[in-house]
Motif scaffolding. Structure first.
Motif, PDB file in Angstrom:
ATOM      1  N   UNK A 239     -12.733 -55.614  66.547  1.00 39.65           N
ATOM      2  CA  UNK A 239     -11.795 -55.477  67.559  1.00 39.65           C
ATOM      3  C   UNK A 239     -10.651 -56.575  67.104  1.00 39.65           C
ATOM      4  N   UNK A 240     -10.337 -56.907  65.964  1.00 36.78           N
ATOM      5  CA  UNK A 240      -9.976 -58.246  65.664  1.00 36.78           C
ATOM      6  C   UNK A 240      -8.066 -58.054  66.034  1.00 36.78           C
ATOM      7  N   UNK A 241      -7.682 -56.569  66.221  1.00 38.73           N
ATOM      8  CA  UNK A 241      -6.351 -56.825  66.708  1.00 38.73           C
ATOM      9  C   UNK A 241      -6.187 -56.115  68.127  1.00 38.73           C
ATOM     10  N   UNK A 242      -7.244 -56.122  68.886  1.00 34.72           N
ATOM     11  CA  UNK A 242      -7.224 -55.727  70.230  1.00 34.72           C
ATOM     12  C   UNK A 242      -7.142 -56.963  71.097  1.00 34.72           C
ATOM     13  N   UNK A 243      -6.144 -56.861  71.864  1.00 33.39           N
ATOM     14  CA  UNK A 243      -5.801 -58.066  72.698  1.00 33.39           C
ATOM     15  C   UNK A 243      -4.897 -57.461  74.109  1.00 33.39           C
ATOM     16  N   UNK A 244      -5.209 -58.087  75.358  1.00 38.18           N
ATOM     17  CA  UNK A 244      -4.362 -57.944  76.372  1.00 38.18           C
ATOM     18  C   UNK A 244      -4.857 -56.225  76.874  1.00 38.18           C
ATOM     19  N   UNK A 245      -5.914 -55.914  76.508  1.00 40.67           N
ATOM     20  CA  UNK A 245      -6.743 -54.871  76.840  1.00 40.67           C
ATOM     21  C   UNK A 245      -7.669 -54.626  78.108  1.00 40.67           C
ATOM     22  N   UNK A 246      -7.766 -54.050  79.035  1.00 38.28           N
ATOM     23  CA  UNK A 246      -8.712 -53.686  79.891  1.00 38.28           C
ATOM     24  C   UNK A 246      -9.580 -52.151  79.648  1.00 38.28           C
ATOM     25  N   UNK A 247     -10.732 -52.449  79.272  1.00 41.74           N
ATOM     26  CA  UNK A 247     -11.692 -51.481  78.832  1.00 41.74           C
ATOM     27  C   UNK A 247     -12.383 -51.021  79.811  1.00 41.74           C
ATOM     28  N   UNK A 248     -12.477 -49.646  80.455  1.00 39.89           N
ATOM     29  CA  UNK A 248     -13.439 -49.324  81.469  1.00 39.89           C
ATOM     30  C   UNK A 248     -14.551 -48.897  81.078  1.00 39.89           C
ATOM     31  N   UNK A 249     -15.767 -49.135  81.399  1.00 36.98           N
ATOM     32  CA  UNK A 249     -16.913 -48.673  81.140  1.00 36.98           C
ATOM     33  C   UNK A 249     -17.611 -48.025  82.452  1.00 36.98           C
ATOM     34  N   UNK A 250     -17.349 -47.013  82.664  1.00 40.52           N
ATOM     35  CA  UNK A 250     -17.657 -46.527  84.172  1.00 40.52           C
ATOM     36  C   UNK A 250     -18.122 -45.165  84.419  1.00 40.52           C
ATOM     37  N   UNK A 251     -18.270 -44.325  83.218  1.00 46.74           N
ATOM     38  CA  UNK A 251     -18.710 -42.997  83.397  1.00 46.74           C
ATOM     39  C   UNK A 251     -17.780 -42.048  83.873  1.00 46.74           C
ATOM     40  N   UNK A 252     -16.367 -42.559  84.234  1.00 49.37           N
ATOM     41  CA  UNK A 252     -15.461 -41.685  84.528  1.00 49.37           C
ATOM     42  C   UNK A 252     -15.235 -41.882  86.162  1.00 49.37           C
ATOM     43  N   UNK A 253     -16.053 -42.718  86.486  1.00 49.64           N
ATOM     44  CA  UNK A 253     -16.064 -43.164  88.030  1.00 49.64           C
ATOM     45  C   UNK A 253     -14.639 -43.402  88.476  1.00 49.64           C
ATOM     46  N   UNK A 254     -13.759 -44.103  87.723  1.00 52.79           N
ATOM     47  CA  UNK A 254     -12.300 -44.582  88.052  1.00 52.79           C
ATOM     48  C   UNK A 254     -11.532 -43.325  88.661  1.00 52.79           C
ATOM     49  N   UNK A 255     -11.782 -42.060  88.278  1.00 57.04           N
ATOM     50  CA  UNK A 255     -11.101 -40.591  88.716  1.00 57.04           C
ATOM     51  C   UNK A 255     -11.690 -40.323  90.105  1.00 57.04           C
ATOM     52  N   UNK A 256     -12.749 -41.034  90.619  1.00 55.65           N
ATOM     53  CA  UNK A 256     -13.207 -40.694  91.905  1.00 55.65           C
ATOM     54  C   UNK A 256     -13.084 -41.807  92.928  1.00 55.65           C
ATOM     55  N   UNK A 257     -12.195 -41.803  93.827  1.00 49.07           N
ATOM     56  CA  UNK A 257     -12.293 -42.888  94.768  1.00 49.07           C
ATOM     57  C   UNK A 257     -13.252 -42.978  95.808  1.00 49.07           C
ATOM     58  N   UNK A 258     -14.311 -44.025  95.193  1.00 51.20           N
ATOM     59  CA  UNK A 258     -15.087 -44.767  96.365  1.00 51.20           C
ATOM     60  C   UNK A 258     -15.318 -46.104  96.318  1.00 51.20           C
ATOM     61  N   UNK A 259     -16.104 -46.433  97.482  1.00 47.58           N
ATOM     62  CA  UNK A 259     -16.199 -48.011  97.602  1.00 47.58           C
ATOM     63  C   UNK A 259     -17.490 -48.586  96.852  1.00 47.58           C
ATOM     64  N   UNK A 260     -17.153 -49.836  96.437  1.00 47.95           N
ATOM     65  CA  UNK A 260     -18.504 -50.648  96.075  1.00 47.95           C
ATOM     66  C   UNK A 260     -18.765 -50.067  94.660  1.00 47.95           C
TER      67      UNK A 260
END
Length: 262
Positions: A239-260
């Motif tokens: 990842x030598x030229x990757x910077x300023x990036x937010x990488x989600x590892x969530x199985x797609x959960x960010x598309x489903x609004x739930x808490x916790x």
């Protein structure tokens, strides 16, 4: 190209359990020299011993509260005094809280920001000169609640949103100096994190995990190793030229609004 951290010094905060423990173990397996920070001395030394068994390298365990100036300064000083350099900083230490605006709870707000934001800001600032010298990089552990809008974890969500923007701004500041800064944003991850802040028994936690996993598009929560693998990938030359990036590892959960979510 294989990932190899031999002769690299890696500092992992919050290394005594959960994502921090998984990250420490994976870096150890890849040959890194480790500085490990945590507040629970017994658990921290157990993780250090497990890392030592993998490649025969003895990690430096540092018992410190990164919500205090003393703890942050101790961490930076002991790491650099012991190893003489730093190549990767993993800002993982954090606390959560299930709180909303009402009832107003400033004590919890201050505690969350003290560790999750102020501690990261201060430790990073102290270690940046060493990272500039080594052309190293920083990986911050955020959470998908930084961008998901949910009721019930207000200070924690705000703190992680601040961490995301901190990542982007510091990445821009340090890029000309050869230092990369990125964040990994986990979704629901199997650990003691949720169980601790909700005061659940193991049985209750497993039931909660099963229920919330139904909301994950890919059908299952993350394991600590899933997050650790992404951290290592971003910290490596892959990842030598990757910077300023937010990488989600969530199985797609960010598309489903739930808490916790962490």
């Amino acid at each position: 190209m294989n990932i190899d951290f031999s002769d690299k010094v890696v500092l992992v905060t919050g290394a005594s359990a959960g994502i921090g423990e998984s990250t420490a173990l994976l870096f150890a397996a890849l040959g890194a020299k480790l500085s490990l920070v945590g507040r629970n001395e017994g658990k921290l030394r157990a993780v250090a011993a497990a890392c030592h068994k993998l490649r025969g390298l003895q990690p430096l365990p540092i018992v410190a509260d990164l919500g205090t100036d003393e703890g942050v300064q101790k961490t930076a000083k002991e790491t650099l005094d012991h190893f003489g350099r730093l190549d990767v900083l993993v800002n993982n230490a954090a606390i959560g809280a299930l709180t909303s605006l009402q009832p107003l709870d400033m004590k919890t707000f201050d505690e969350v920001f003290r560790i999750d934001v102020r501690g990261v800001y201060q430790l990073t600032g102290l270690l940046v000169p060493a990272l500039i010298e080594s052309k190293g990089n920083i990986v911050n552990i955020s959470s998908i609640v930084a961008t998901m809008v949910n009721v019930g974890s207000l200070p924690y969500s705000m703190a992680k949103a601040a961490l995301d923007h901190f990542t982007r701004i510091v990445a821009l500041e340090l890029a000309p100096k050869g230092v990369r800064v990125n964040a990994v944003s986990p979704g629901i991850t199997v650990s003691d994190f949720i169980k601790r802040i909700t005061d659940q028994t193991e049985e209750q936690y497993r039931e909660w995990l099963g229920q919330y996993s139904k909301n994950i598009p890919m059908g299952e929560p993350c394991l600590g190793d899933d997050i650790a693998k992404m951290v290592v990938h971003i910290a490596s030359e892959h990842s030598r030229l990757v910077t300023g990036t937010i990488v989600e590892v969530d199985g797609g959960l960010r598309f489903t609004p739930i808490a916790g979510s962490r």
